[in-house]
Design an enzyme around this catalytic site. Structure first.
Site, PDB file in Angstrom:
ATOM      1  N   HIS A   8      -9.252 -23.612   2.434  1.00 20.90           N
ATOM      2  CA  HIS A   8     -10.738 -23.340   2.436  1.00 20.90           C
ATOM      3  C   HIS A   8     -11.317 -23.889   1.080  1.00 20.90           C
ATOM      4  O   HIS A   8     -10.455 -23.926   0.016  1.00 20.90           O
ATOM      5  CB  HIS A   8     -11.176 -21.710   2.862  1.00 20.90           C
ATOM      6  CG  HIS A   8     -10.854 -21.495   4.189  1.00 20.90           C
ATOM      7  ND1 HIS A   8     -10.678 -20.480   4.686  1.00 20.90           N
ATOM      8  CD2 HIS A   8     -11.109 -22.398   5.309  1.00 20.90           C
ATOM      9  CE1 HIS A   8     -10.757 -20.370   5.852  1.00 20.90           C
ATOM     10  NE2 HIS A   8     -10.887 -21.713   6.278  1.00 20.90           N
ATOM     11  N   LYS A  12      -8.909 -24.191  -2.591  1.00 22.55           N
ATOM     12  CA  LYS A  12      -8.793 -25.303  -3.105  1.00 22.55           C
ATOM     13  C   LYS A  12      -7.745 -25.549  -4.350  1.00 22.55           C
ATOM     14  O   LYS A  12      -6.407 -26.166  -4.564  1.00 22.55           O
ATOM     15  CB  LYS A  12      -9.420 -26.708  -2.972  1.00 22.55           C
ATOM     16  CG  LYS A  12      -9.979 -26.997  -1.162  1.00 22.55           C
ATOM     17  CD  LYS A  12     -10.764 -28.285  -1.224  1.00 22.55           C
ATOM     18  CE  LYS A  12     -11.195 -28.200   0.182  1.00 22.55           C
ATOM     19  NZ  LYS A  12     -10.543 -27.894   1.146  1.00 22.55           N
ATOM     20  N   SER A  54     -11.356 -33.466   7.914  1.00 27.89           N
ATOM     21  CA  SER A  54     -11.776 -31.881   6.951  1.00 27.89           C
ATOM     22  C   SER A  54     -11.658 -31.053   8.311  1.00 27.89           C
ATOM     23  O   SER A  54     -11.874 -31.410   9.281  1.00 27.89           O
ATOM     24  CB  SER A  54     -12.795 -32.191   6.383  1.00 27.89           C
ATOM     25  OG  SER A  54     -14.149 -32.113   6.928  1.00 27.89           O
ATOM     26  N   GLY A  55     -11.490 -29.954   7.837  1.00 26.95           N
ATOM     27  CA  GLY A  55     -11.154 -28.785   8.640  1.00 26.95           C
ATOM     28  C   GLY A  55     -12.527 -28.734   9.614  1.00 26.95           C
ATOM     29  O   GLY A  55     -12.420 -28.468  10.914  1.00 26.95           O
ATOM     30  N   ASP A  60      -8.462 -29.030  11.377  1.00 28.64           N
ATOM     31  CA  ASP A  60      -7.646 -27.816  12.045  1.00 28.64           C
ATOM     32  C   ASP A  60      -7.120 -28.231  13.137  1.00 28.64           C
ATOM     33  O   ASP A  60      -5.959 -27.811  13.539  1.00 28.64           O
ATOM     34  CB  ASP A  60      -8.458 -26.550  12.011  1.00 28.64           C
ATOM     35  CG  ASP A  60      -8.854 -26.216  10.658  1.00 28.64           C
ATOM     36  OD1 ASP A  60      -8.378 -26.585   9.606  1.00 28.64           O
ATOM     37  OD2 ASP A  60      -9.970 -25.432  10.452  1.00 28.64           O
ATOM     38  N   ASP A  80      -9.564 -18.460   2.843  1.00 27.88           N
ATOM     39  CA  ASP A  80     -10.473 -17.405   1.989  1.00 27.88           C
ATOM     40  C   ASP A  80     -11.344 -16.388   3.026  1.00 27.88           C
ATOM     41  O   ASP A  80     -12.028 -16.908   3.938  1.00 27.88           O
ATOM     42  CB  ASP A  80     -11.994 -18.378   1.432  1.00 27.88           C
ATOM     43  CG  ASP A  80     -12.874 -17.622   0.695  1.00 27.88           C
ATOM     44  OD1 ASP A  80     -12.927 -16.334   0.559  1.00 27.88           O
ATOM     45  OD2 ASP A  80     -13.888 -18.263   0.275  1.00 27.88           O
ATOM     46  N   HIS A  87     -16.406 -23.109  10.881  1.00 27.11           N
ATOM     47  CA  HIS A  87     -15.511 -23.451  12.047  1.00 27.11           C
ATOM     48  C   HIS A  87     -14.426 -22.418  12.287  1.00 27.11           C
ATOM     49  O   HIS A  87     -13.199 -22.768  12.542  1.00 27.11           O
ATOM     50  CB  HIS A  87     -14.763 -25.011  11.667  1.00 27.11           C
ATOM     51  CG  HIS A  87     -13.914 -24.886  10.300  1.00 27.11           C
ATOM     52  ND1 HIS A  87     -14.611 -24.404   9.038  1.00 27.11           N
ATOM     53  CD2 HIS A  87     -12.695 -24.839  10.040  1.00 27.11           C
ATOM     54  CE1 HIS A  87     -13.651 -24.754   8.288  1.00 27.11           C
ATOM     55  NE2 HIS A  87     -12.452 -24.752   8.674  1.00 27.11           N
ATOM     56  N   ASP A  90     -11.982 -22.584  15.239  1.00 28.78           N
ATOM     57  CA  ASP A  90     -10.897 -23.634  14.939  1.00 28.78           C
ATOM     58  C   ASP A  90      -9.969 -22.875  14.254  1.00 28.78           C
ATOM     59  O   ASP A  90      -8.736 -23.203  14.524  1.00 28.78           O
ATOM     60  CB  ASP A  90     -11.512 -24.672  14.442  1.00 28.78           C
ATOM     61  CG  ASP A  90     -12.478 -25.567  15.052  1.00 28.78           C
ATOM     62  OD1 ASP A  90     -12.403 -25.481  16.285  1.00 28.78           O
ATOM     63  OD2 ASP A  90     -13.313 -26.233  14.696  1.00 28.78           O
ATOM     64  N   ARG A  96      -3.589 -18.918  16.083  1.00 23.74           N
ATOM     65  CA  ARG A  96      -3.071 -18.300  17.543  1.00 23.74           C
ATOM     66  C   ARG A  96      -1.894 -19.214  17.884  1.00 23.74           C
ATOM     67  O   ARG A  96      -0.868 -18.701  18.148  1.00 23.74           O
ATOM     68  CB  ARG A  96      -4.137 -18.328  18.596  1.00 23.74           C
ATOM     69  CG  ARG A  96      -3.673 -17.731  19.775  1.00 23.74           C
ATOM     70  CD  ARG A  96      -4.606 -17.589  20.883  1.00 23.74           C
ATOM     71  NE  ARG A  96      -4.904 -18.901  21.115  1.00 23.74           N
ATOM     72  CZ  ARG A  96      -4.323 -19.906  22.009  1.00 23.74           C
ATOM     73  NH1 ARG A  96      -3.381 -19.411  22.507  1.00 23.74           N
ATOM     74  NH2 ARG A  96      -4.754 -20.835  22.479  1.00 23.74           N
TER      75      ARG A  96
END
Length: 137
Positions: A8, A12, A54-55, A60, A80, A87, A90, A96
């Site tokens: 996050h 970084k 990017s996430g 992700d 974080d 997101h 995600d 999971r």
């Protein structure tokens, strides 16, 4: 092994510190990362990193797809927990999937260091068995 690196925004700098400290281990493996994290790790270490989106833009989910296809062996995710993420669904799906497919997952520096030390001791040979089992299907 194929290792995913995700961080996050506020984490970084911590991911960069981690990648520098464990460069001698990481350079022996295939690295994957979400967009900006991958770019920053490459710039700081010179390591080769396959970058996804990017996430928030699907990175992700791209890593999650590799997990679901048994193409990812480990995830280092500097999360974080104090900042809301746009997101978040995600992120939860990625966590999971790591549990469902028994992928080693570190979500902070302490657990990431433990995984690196286990990796140097060769404690993930069971992942090779998982790959063989899936090839036989």
């Amino acid at each position: 092994m194929k290792i995913a690196l995700i961080a996050h925004d506020k984490k970084k700098p911590e991911m960069i510190e981690f990648a520098i400290a464990y460069k001698y281990i990481l350079e022996k493996h295939e690295l994957y990362a979400t967009g900006t994290t991958g770019q920053k790790v490459m710039e700081a270490t010179g390591l080769k990193v396959h970058r996804f989106q990017s996430g928030p833009l699907g990175g992700d989910q791209q890593i999650g797809a590799m997990i679901a296809s048994n193409e990812m062996d480990m995830v280092i995710f500097m999360r974080d927990p104090l900042t809301a993420q746009p997101h978040e669904p995600d992120v939860n799906a990625l966590l999971r999937l790591s549990d469902v497919y028994r992928i080693p997952l570190a979500t902070n520096m302490a657990s990431a260091e433990i995984l690196m030390h286990a990796l140097t001791r060769g404690e993930f040979h069971w992942r090779e068995l998982e790959h063989l089992k899936n090839k036989q299907k």
